[in-house]
Scaffold this motif. Structure first.
Motif, short mmCIF file in Angstrom:
data_model
loop_
_atom_site.label_atom_id
_atom_site.label_comp_id
_atom_site.label_asym_id
_atom_site.label_seq_id
_atom_site.Cartn_x
_atom_site.Cartn_y
_atom_site.Cartn_z
N ASN A 193 -1.54 -6.34 -81.28
CA ASN A 193 -0.48 -5.80 -80.51
C ASN A 193 0.27 -5.18 -81.52
O ASN A 193 0.86 -5.83 -82.10
N SER A 200 2.58 -2.88 -81.12
CA SER A 200 3.48 -1.95 -80.37
C SER A 200 5.02 -1.99 -81.27
O SER A 200 5.73 -0.97 -81.01
N LYS A 227 1.93 5.17 -82.48
CA LYS A 227 1.20 5.30 -81.51
C LYS A 227 -0.21 5.62 -81.73
O LYS A 227 -0.63 6.32 -82.51
#
Length: 181
Positions: free
Chosen positions: A36, A38, A43
């Motif tokens: 992950n 994020s 992006k």
């Protein structure tokens, strides 16, 4: 606002899935990794056999974050195709050190004559630890998990309040390599 865009080629034999803005799943012959990313603000998009990483901005922070995400993804590719192996050496001059692996814990007994056992956690479900004579071999698919497990083992035998020139006992990392033994 401008974007920095970086492309990464996907190697042969590797399957990649990207979900939500920056959760990447990589499958290869040795296993599967999910990361992950994020929290980085980048992006990640899939474009055929390429991964596009987009980060807003133009300065040093944007360039360094793109580099961090890129190296993290490349480490995942290397892990699922070849794997990682770290070797540690057991050094004992005063008392013989006994090392055992039980489930997800490395147990170190008789370190500098202590009666209690020292423990080091094995990080990650796919990380394997083997004790062969005076060597401990840590191997797995996830570079971060293998490195953290080796660091936990090394830190468990850190000598405190003794003269380090005289007490050399401990477990020390001496080799890092790509490939699983």
């Amino acid at each position: 606002m401008s974007l920095i865009i970086k492309e990464i080629e996907i190697p042969e034999g590797v399957q990649v899935e990207v979900s939500s803005p920056a959760i990447i799943k990589v499958k290869g012959r040795l296993g599967e990794l999910v990361n992950n990313l994020s929290h980085t603000g980048a992006k990640i998009e899939l474009d055929g056999r390429k991964i596009l990483i987009k980060y807003p901005g133009r300065g040093k922070k944007a360039k360094s974050m793109i580099g961090t995400v890129t190296s993290s993804i490349r480490n995942m590719f290397t892990g699922v195709t070849n794997g990682y192996t770290y070797k540690l050496k057991i050094v004992s001059t005063h008392f013989p050190i006994n090392v055992k692996v039980q489930k997800n814990i490395v147990i170190i007994e008789n370190f500098i004559g202590e009666r209690y056992t020292r423990r080091a956690k094995i990080v990650g479900a796919d990380t394997k630890v083997k004790v062969q004579g005076e060597e401990i071999i840590v191997s797995g698919v996830d570079k971060q998990a293998v490195g953290q497990t080796a660091a936990n083992i090394e830190a468990a035998t850190r000598v405190r309040r003794k003269d380090l020139r005289k007490f050399l006992d401990g477990i020390y990392l001496f080799e890092k390599k790509v490939g699983v033994d």
